[in-house]
Design a protein around this motif. Structure first.
Motif, PDB file in Angstrom:
ATOM      1  N   LEU A 222      47.586  72.928  24.527  1.00  0.00           N
ATOM      2  CA  LEU A 222      47.193  72.952  26.088  1.00  0.00           C
ATOM      3  C   LEU A 222      46.806  71.681  26.585  1.00  0.00           C
ATOM      4  CD1 LEU A 222      45.656  75.897  27.785  1.00  0.00           C
ATOM      5  CD2 LEU A 222      44.414  73.775  28.112  1.00  0.00           C
ATOM      6  N   VAL A 223      45.918  70.920  26.059  1.00  0.00           N
ATOM      7  CA  VAL A 223      45.523  69.735  26.552  1.00  0.00           C
ATOM      8  C   VAL A 223      46.587  68.769  26.841  1.00  0.00           C
ATOM      9  CG1 VAL A 223      44.296  67.455  26.092  1.00  0.00           C
ATOM     10  CG2 VAL A 223      43.138  69.695  25.598  1.00  0.00           C
ATOM     11  N   ARG A 224      47.782  68.712  25.789  1.00  0.00           N
ATOM     12  CA  ARG A 224      49.078  68.081  26.111  1.00  0.00           C
ATOM     13  C   ARG A 224      49.827  68.333  27.304  1.00  0.00           C
ATOM     14  NH1 ARG A 224      53.430  70.280  22.767  1.00  0.00           N
ATOM     15  NH2 ARG A 224      53.425  71.650  24.261  1.00  0.00           N
ATOM     16  N   THR A 225      49.858  69.625  27.515  1.00  0.00           N
ATOM     17  CA  THR A 225      50.539  70.284  28.578  1.00  0.00           C
ATOM     18  C   THR A 225      49.955  69.798  30.038  1.00  0.00           C
ATOM     19  OG1 THR A 225      51.361  72.189  27.523  1.00  0.00           O
ATOM     20  CG2 THR A 225      51.509  72.128  29.982  1.00  0.00           C
ATOM     21  N   ARG A 226      48.698  69.787  30.114  1.00  0.00           N
ATOM     22  CA  ARG A 226      47.879  69.370  31.298  1.00  0.00           C
ATOM     23  C   ARG A 226      48.112  67.715  31.624  1.00  0.00           C
ATOM     24  NH1 ARG A 226      42.870  73.327  32.623  1.00  0.00           N
ATOM     25  NH2 ARG A 226      43.725  75.189  32.203  1.00  0.00           N
ATOM     26  N   ASN A 250      42.117  61.319  30.110  1.00  0.00           N
ATOM     27  CA  ASN A 250      42.337  61.207  28.697  1.00  0.00           C
ATOM     28  C   ASN A 250      42.085  62.577  27.868  1.00  0.00           C
ATOM     29  OD1 ASN A 250      39.567  61.410  28.159  1.00  0.00           O
ATOM     30  ND2 ASN A 250      39.488  59.525  29.430  1.00  0.00           N
ATOM     31  N   MET A 251      42.481  62.632  26.698  1.00  0.00           N
ATOM     32  CA  MET A 251      42.284  63.820  25.888  1.00  0.00           C
ATOM     33  C   MET A 251      40.924  64.384  25.929  1.00  0.00           C
ATOM     34  SD  MET A 251      43.419  64.454  22.015  1.00  0.00           S
ATOM     35  CE  MET A 251      42.177  63.222  21.343  1.00  0.00           C
ATOM     36  N   ILE A 252      39.910  63.450  25.616  1.00  0.00           N
ATOM     37  CA  ILE A 252      38.684  64.148  25.499  1.00  0.00           C
ATOM     38  C   ILE A 252      37.984  64.462  26.693  1.00  0.00           C
ATOM     39  CG2 ILE A 252      36.184  63.275  24.962  1.00  0.00           C
ATOM     40  CD1 ILE A 252      37.297  61.260  22.744  1.00  0.00           C
ATOM     41  N   GLY A 253      38.310  63.711  27.792  1.00  0.00           N
ATOM     42  CA  GLY A 253      38.007  64.229  29.257  1.00  0.00           C
ATOM     43  C   GLY A 253      38.574  65.486  29.526  1.00  0.00           C
ATOM     44  N   VAL A 254      39.782  65.892  29.283  1.00  0.00           N
ATOM     45  CA  VAL A 254      40.507  67.253  29.525  1.00  0.00           C
ATOM     46  C   VAL A 254      39.627  68.412  28.794  1.00  0.00           C
ATOM     47  CG1 VAL A 254      42.560  68.417  29.484  1.00  0.00           C
ATOM     48  CG2 VAL A 254      42.649  65.965  30.374  1.00  0.00           C
ATOM     49  N   PHE A 255      39.345  67.969  27.574  1.00  0.00           N
ATOM     50  CA  PHE A 255      38.791  68.693  26.637  1.00  0.00           C
ATOM     51  C   PHE A 255      37.414  69.049  27.253  1.00  0.00           C
ATOM     52  CE2 PHE A 255      41.338  68.271  22.556  1.00  0.00           C
ATOM     53  CZ  PHE A 255      41.372  69.805  22.204  1.00  0.00           C
ATOM     54  N   ARG A 256      36.641  68.346  27.784  1.00  0.00           N
ATOM     55  CA  ARG A 256      35.253  68.503  28.094  1.00  0.00           C
ATOM     56  C   ARG A 256      35.484  69.449  29.555  1.00  0.00           C
ATOM     57  NH1 ARG A 256      34.170  63.436  28.989  1.00  0.00           N
ATOM     58  NH2 ARG A 256      33.275  63.127  26.988  1.00  0.00           N
ATOM     59  N   ASN A 257      36.364  68.855  30.431  1.00  0.00           N
ATOM     60  CA  ASN A 257      36.663  69.606  31.638  1.00  0.00           C
ATOM     61  C   ASN A 257      36.951  70.938  31.506  1.00  0.00           C
ATOM     62  OD1 ASN A 257      38.097  70.508  33.990  1.00  0.00           O
ATOM     63  ND2 ASN A 257      37.952  68.437  34.733  1.00  0.00           N
ATOM     64  N   ILE A 258      37.905  71.423  30.538  1.00  0.00           N
ATOM     65  CA  ILE A 258      38.228  72.679  30.249  1.00  0.00           C
ATOM     66  C   ILE A 258      36.900  73.550  29.587  1.00  0.00           C
ATOM     67  CG2 ILE A 258      39.425  74.220  28.840  1.00  0.00           C
ATOM     68  CD1 ILE A 258      41.777  72.063  28.893  1.00  0.00           C
ATOM     69  N   VAL A 259      36.313  72.958  28.691  1.00  0.00           N
ATOM     70  CA  VAL A 259      35.231  73.647  28.279  1.00  0.00           C
ATOM     71  C   VAL A 259      33.976  73.935  29.315  1.00  0.00           C
ATOM     72  CG1 VAL A 259      33.355  73.611  26.628  1.00  0.00           C
ATOM     73  CG2 VAL A 259      35.621  73.200  25.737  1.00  0.00           C
ATOM     74  N   ASN A 260      33.788  73.019  29.889  1.00  0.00           N
ATOM     75  CA  ASN A 260      32.821  72.964  31.033  1.00  0.00           C
ATOM     76  C   ASN A 260      33.081  74.055  32.099  1.00  0.00           C
ATOM     77  OD1 ASN A 260      31.256  71.206  29.672  1.00  0.00           O
ATOM     78  ND2 ASN A 260      31.775  69.586  30.843  1.00  0.00           N
ATOM     79  N   ASN A 261      34.330  74.086  32.561  1.00  0.00           N
ATOM     80  CA  ASN A 261      34.738  74.839  33.848  1.00  0.00           C
ATOM     81  C   ASN A 261      35.254  76.144  33.262  1.00  0.00           C
ATOM     82  OD1 ASN A 261      34.011  72.564  35.959  1.00  0.00           O
ATOM     83  ND2 ASN A 261      35.522  71.586  35.018  1.00  0.00           N
TER      84      ASN A 261
END
Length: 301
Positions: A222-226, A250-261
């Motif tokens: 999912l992170v890859r697709t985004r 970046n990958m870590i930023g997108v992970f954090r963004n998804i989990v937070n929001n």
């Protein structure tokens, strides 16, 4: 004698052909479900599958359900072919000249290496497939036109967006998928004293192995697709009225963004249609590969 040995061990081109046929057949049959999955993956909050289907049909009609499938077939044929051929080659490298069954860990290692090789070889095509699947009617005239526009607007690096999470995800997915499939198949053969499993047994083995691989690797996919979508022309991003803009590249930023929001479950956005398509996709892929291999005189050893 030499010819018989080649048939038993498997010629590389025969594995390529069998793998290519398996991938092309499975993706074409399940293309609408794959496009729905990609749509849902890029939504920042929960969207119903029915709303996604309605949007797709209203925007482009029934043919739009297969948008990007041409690129998907071009991508999956070499990807599946390389993966299966590399898997057979890696098994021979790991086992050497020993005439013994491989352990589960050895099969996992062979599968992970095979998946990594295949994904590295075709990754720019993966990005193109995602962009085409999310494009609107008339945005691109075809695959070459899409590649040209993306290159001119975003540069060559755009074809490798999401490569790192993709590789981190493909290692457990390919390793678990191939290792579990072959282990389950061999367990059945040995316990039931048969030479070849039936169609239903192959379907069950493939479904179980792919489910295990998907559960472990889906958040990275999912992170890859985004990341693949990010940076593109926002006009091509179908949001069903939602915004895809994110603060991280970046990958870590997108992970954090998804989990937070979106919460932890946001990491599994779109997994429902993915599971729905998995049984037919996997069964078609593995069964076509098995029977194509047998017709060509090779088998998974």
């Amino acid at each position: 004698m030499e010819g018989k040995k080649n048939i038993q061990t498997g010629l590389w081109w025969r594995h390529l052909v069998a793998g290519g046929l398996a991938g092309a057949a499975s993706r074409t049959c399940t293309a609408p479900l794959d496009r729905i999955k990609v749509f849902l993956q890029v939504q920042p909050h929960k969207t119903a599958i029915s709303d996604t289907v309605k949007y797709m049909l209203n925007e482009g009609g029934i043919r739009s359900m297969w948008r990007g499938n041409g690129m998907n077939v071009l991508k999956i044929a070499p990807e599946s072919a390389i993966k299966f051929a590399a898997y057979e080659h890696m098994k021979r490298l790991i086992r050497g000249d020993e005439k013994r069954p491989m352990t589960i860990s050895e099969r996992f290692m062979a599968g992970a290496m095979a998946g990594s090789i295949a994904q590295t070889a075709i990754y720019p095509m993966e990005v193109l497939k995602t962009r085409l699947a999310l494009s609107k009617t008339g945005q691109y005239k075809g695959i070459l036109n899409a590649a040209k526009k993306i290159y001119l607007q975003e540069g060559a690096r755009s074809f490798y967006r999401g490569y790192v999470p993709n590789m981190l995800g493909i290692i457990p997915y390919a390793g678990i998928d191939l290792a579990a499939y072959e282990t389950l198949k061999r367990k059945y053969v040995s316990s039931h004293n048969v030479e070849q499993p039936s169609f239903l047994v192959l379907l069950a083995c493939g479904s179980v192995s792919s489910t295990l691989g998907q559960i472990c690797s889906y958040p990275l996919a999912l992170v890859r697709t985004r990341l693949q979508v990010k940076g593109g022309n926002t006009n091509m991003q179908p949001t069903l009225g939602l915004s895809l803009r994110q603060n991280d590249d970046n990958m870590i930023g997108v992970f954090r963004n998804i989990v937070n929001n979106e919460g932890v479950f946001g990491l599994y956005r779109g997994i429902t249609p993915n599971f729905i398509k998995m049984v037919p996709a996997v069964s078609i892929s593995y069964v076509v590969y098995e029977y194509s291999s047998r017709a060509l005189g090779v088998s998974m050893t």
